[in-house]
Design a protein around this motif. Structure first.
Motif, PDB file in Angstrom:
ATOM      1  N   ASP A  31      12.989  63.551 152.046  1.00 15.83           N
ATOM      2  CA  ASP A  31      11.885  62.881 151.382  1.00 15.83           C
ATOM      3  C   ASP A  31      11.132  63.778 150.420  1.00 15.83           C
ATOM      4  O   ASP A  31       9.961  63.539 150.108  1.00 15.83           O
ATOM      5  CB  ASP A  31      10.938  62.241 152.403  1.00 15.83           C
ATOM      6  CG  ASP A  31      10.374  63.261 153.386  1.00 15.83           C
ATOM      7  OD1 ASP A  31       9.589  62.844 154.252  1.00 15.83           O
ATOM      8  OD2 ASP A  31      10.712  64.457 153.275  1.00 15.83           O
ATOM      9  N   TYR A  32      11.794  64.813 149.962  1.00 15.71           N
ATOM     10  CA  TYR A  32      11.187  65.680 148.939  1.00 15.71           C
ATOM     11  C   TYR A  32      12.314  66.294 148.146  1.00 15.71           C
ATOM     12  O   TYR A  32      13.269  66.810 148.725  1.00 15.71           O
ATOM     13  CB  TYR A  32      10.325  66.750 149.603  1.00 15.71           C
ATOM     14  CG  TYR A  32       9.407  67.470 148.639  1.00 15.71           C
ATOM     15  CD1 TYR A  32       9.606  68.799 148.325  1.00 15.71           C
ATOM     16  CD2 TYR A  32       8.328  66.811 148.061  1.00 15.71           C
ATOM     17  CE1 TYR A  32       8.762  69.457 147.454  1.00 15.71           C
ATOM     18  CE2 TYR A  32       7.480  67.450 147.189  1.00 15.71           C
ATOM     19  CZ  TYR A  32       7.697  68.771 146.890  1.00 15.71           C
ATOM     20  OH  TYR A  32       6.856  69.417 146.033  1.00 15.71           O
ATOM     21  N   PRO A  34      12.969  68.801 145.029  1.00  8.44           N
ATOM     22  CA  PRO A  34      12.564  69.746 143.981  1.00  8.44           C
ATOM     23  C   PRO A  34      13.729  70.132 143.079  1.00  8.44           C
ATOM     24  O   PRO A  34      14.897  70.028 143.458  1.00  8.44           O
ATOM     25  CB  PRO A  34      12.091  70.959 144.789  1.00  8.44           C
ATOM     26  CG  PRO A  34      12.914  70.919 146.038  1.00  8.44           C
ATOM     27  CD  PRO A  34      13.242  69.466 146.309  1.00  8.44           C
ATOM     28  N   ALA A  49       9.062  68.676 141.068  1.00  8.98           N
ATOM     29  CA  ALA A  49       9.509  68.058 142.315  1.00  8.98           C
ATOM     30  C   ALA A  49       8.987  66.633 142.397  1.00  8.98           C
ATOM     31  O   ALA A  49       7.992  66.280 141.745  1.00  8.98           O
ATOM     32  CB  ALA A  49       9.040  68.873 143.519  1.00  8.98           C
ATOM     33  N   ARG A  51       8.581  63.012 145.200  1.00  8.06           N
ATOM     34  CA  ARG A  51       8.737  62.328 146.480  1.00  8.06           C
ATOM     35  C   ARG A  51       9.276  60.926 146.188  1.00  8.06           C
ATOM     36  O   ARG A  51       9.019  60.366 145.130  1.00  8.06           O
ATOM     37  CB  ARG A  51       7.409  62.265 147.215  1.00  8.06           C
ATOM     38  CG  ARG A  51       6.923  63.624 147.664  1.00  8.06           C
ATOM     39  CD  ARG A  51       5.923  63.493 148.789  1.00  8.06           C
ATOM     40  NE  ARG A  51       6.557  62.970 149.987  1.00  8.06           N
ATOM     41  CZ  ARG A  51       5.893  62.536 151.054  1.00  8.06           C
ATOM     42  NH1 ARG A  51       4.581  62.548 151.042  1.00  8.06           N
ATOM     43  NH2 ARG A  51       6.527  62.085 152.108  1.00  8.06           N
ATOM     44  N   CYS A  93      14.905  68.126 150.784  1.00 11.36           N
ATOM     45  CA  CYS A  93      14.401  68.621 152.058  1.00 11.36           C
ATOM     46  C   CYS A  93      13.482  67.573 152.668  1.00 11.36           C
ATOM     47  O   CYS A  93      13.324  66.481 152.146  1.00 11.36           O
ATOM     48  CB  CYS A  93      13.671  69.959 151.875  1.00 11.36           C
ATOM     49  SG  CYS A  93      12.193  69.865 150.860  1.00 11.36           S
ATOM     50  N   TYR A  95       9.736  66.597 153.639  1.00  9.37           N
ATOM     51  CA  TYR A  95       8.406  66.912 153.121  1.00  9.37           C
ATOM     52  C   TYR A  95       7.567  67.668 154.139  1.00  9.37           C
ATOM     53  O   TYR A  95       6.939  68.667 153.825  1.00  9.37           O
ATOM     54  CB  TYR A  95       7.712  65.619 152.698  1.00  9.37           C
ATOM     55  CG  TYR A  95       6.350  65.818 152.083  1.00  9.37           C
ATOM     56  CD1 TYR A  95       5.196  65.488 152.774  1.00  9.37           C
ATOM     57  CD2 TYR A  95       6.233  66.336 150.800  1.00  9.37           C
ATOM     58  CE1 TYR A  95       3.960  65.666 152.199  1.00  9.37           C
ATOM     59  CE2 TYR A  95       4.999  66.524 150.214  1.00  9.37           C
ATOM     60  CZ  TYR A  95       3.864  66.169 150.914  1.00  9.37           C
ATOM     61  OH  TYR A  95       2.630  66.347 150.343  1.00  9.37           O
TER      62      TYR A  95
ATOM     63  N   GLY B  99       8.059  71.286 153.448  1.00 11.63           N
ATOM     64  CA  GLY B  99       8.925  70.930 152.335  1.00 11.63           C
ATOM     65  C   GLY B  99       8.254  70.999 150.987  1.00 11.63           C
ATOM     66  O   GLY B  99       8.879  71.352 149.996  1.00 11.63           O
ATOM     67  N   ASP B 100       6.960  70.704 150.916  1.00  9.87           N
ATOM     68  CA  ASP B 100       6.292  70.686 149.616  1.00  9.87           C
ATOM     69  C   ASP B 100       5.772  72.053 149.192  1.00  9.87           C
ATOM     70  O   ASP B 100       5.188  72.186 148.129  1.00  9.87           O
ATOM     71  CB  ASP B 100       5.143  69.686 149.637  1.00  9.87           C
ATOM     72  CG  ASP B 100       4.055  70.099 150.613  1.00  9.87           C
ATOM     73  OD1 ASP B 100       2.878  69.864 150.318  1.00  9.87           O
ATOM     74  OD2 ASP B 100       4.393  70.662 151.667  1.00  9.87           O
TER      75      ASP B 100
END
Lengths: 114, 114
Positions: A31-32, A34, A49, A51, A93, A95, B99-100
């Protein structure tokens, strides 16, 4: 399930053109997403990045487009410049994850011709 | 640039010898990572650390060990180097591992095993 597939492997674009790099993922729990940019002799650096709750994110000349249903996302570089010549990696990855689980695509080497 | 120093930057050694690569950070980040980068494979995670003496395996951990006795240092050891471990090795750091949080990379160590 953990793979991120990136294409093309290499890309040549004329100055001022649009560069497009595509990625696809398998694990719907990611849910992420980049993107990293790497210049020769340097380590990768975070570029932009996104979402999956948004379909597009733009920062200057760089835009990520996201298609959740197709499990695909892409990087668009508008008005490409010779200084954009680098290798680009997409990644995926979780989040909120905290386990070092950044999964990278295999990279796209972009060359922008003057 | 994030304060990450990798040493040595280049190393040539022979098969069967032990090799230790060092990553030193001045950012006091909790998470540290070791990746290897090979043509056609992108970046693959070897090991990572989420605190002093806390480490875990990544995707390609066989043949590698790590240690972290201080927040600022993360060591990667090849106990008995093989030619398949010829690669460029990158260290990365992250503030929380979420993740962020971007991973900041060093400039790499080019290792050749003859």
């Amino acid at each position: 399930q953990q793979q991120v597939k990136q294409s093309p492997q290499s890309l040549i674009v004329q100055k001022g053109g649009i560069s497009i790099i595509n990625c696809a993922y398998e694990n719907t729990a990611f849910d992420y997403f980049p993107w990293y940019q790497q210049f020769p002799g340097k380590g990768p650096a975070l570029l932009i990045a996104i979402r999956p709750d948004v379909s597009e994110k733009k920062e200057g000349r760089f835009t990520i487009s996201f298609n959740k249903s197709a499990k695909q996302f892409s990087l668009h570089i508008m008005d490409s410049q010779p200084g954009d010549s680098a290798t680009y990696f997409c990644a995926a990855c979780f989040y909120g994850g905290s386990q070092g689980n950044l999964i990278f695509g295999k990279g796209t080497k972009l060359s922008v011709k003057p | 640039d994030a304060g990450i120093t990798q040493s040595p930057r280049h190393k040539v050694t022979e098969t069967g010898t032990p090799v230790t690569l060092r990553c030193h950070q001045t950012e006091n980040h909790r998470y540290m990572y070791w990746y290897r980068q090979d043509p056609g494979h992108g970046l693959r995670l070897i090991h990572y650390s989420y605190g002093v003496k806390d480490t875990d395996k990544g995707e390609v951990s066989d043949g590698y060990s790590v240690s972290r006795s201080k927040t600022e240092d993360f060591l990667l050891t090849l106990e008995s180097a093989t030619s398949s471990q010829t690669s460029v090795y990158f260290c990365a750091i992250s503030e929380s591992g979420a993740g962020d949080q971007p991973q900041h990379f060093g400039d790499g160590t080019r290792l050749s095993i003859l």
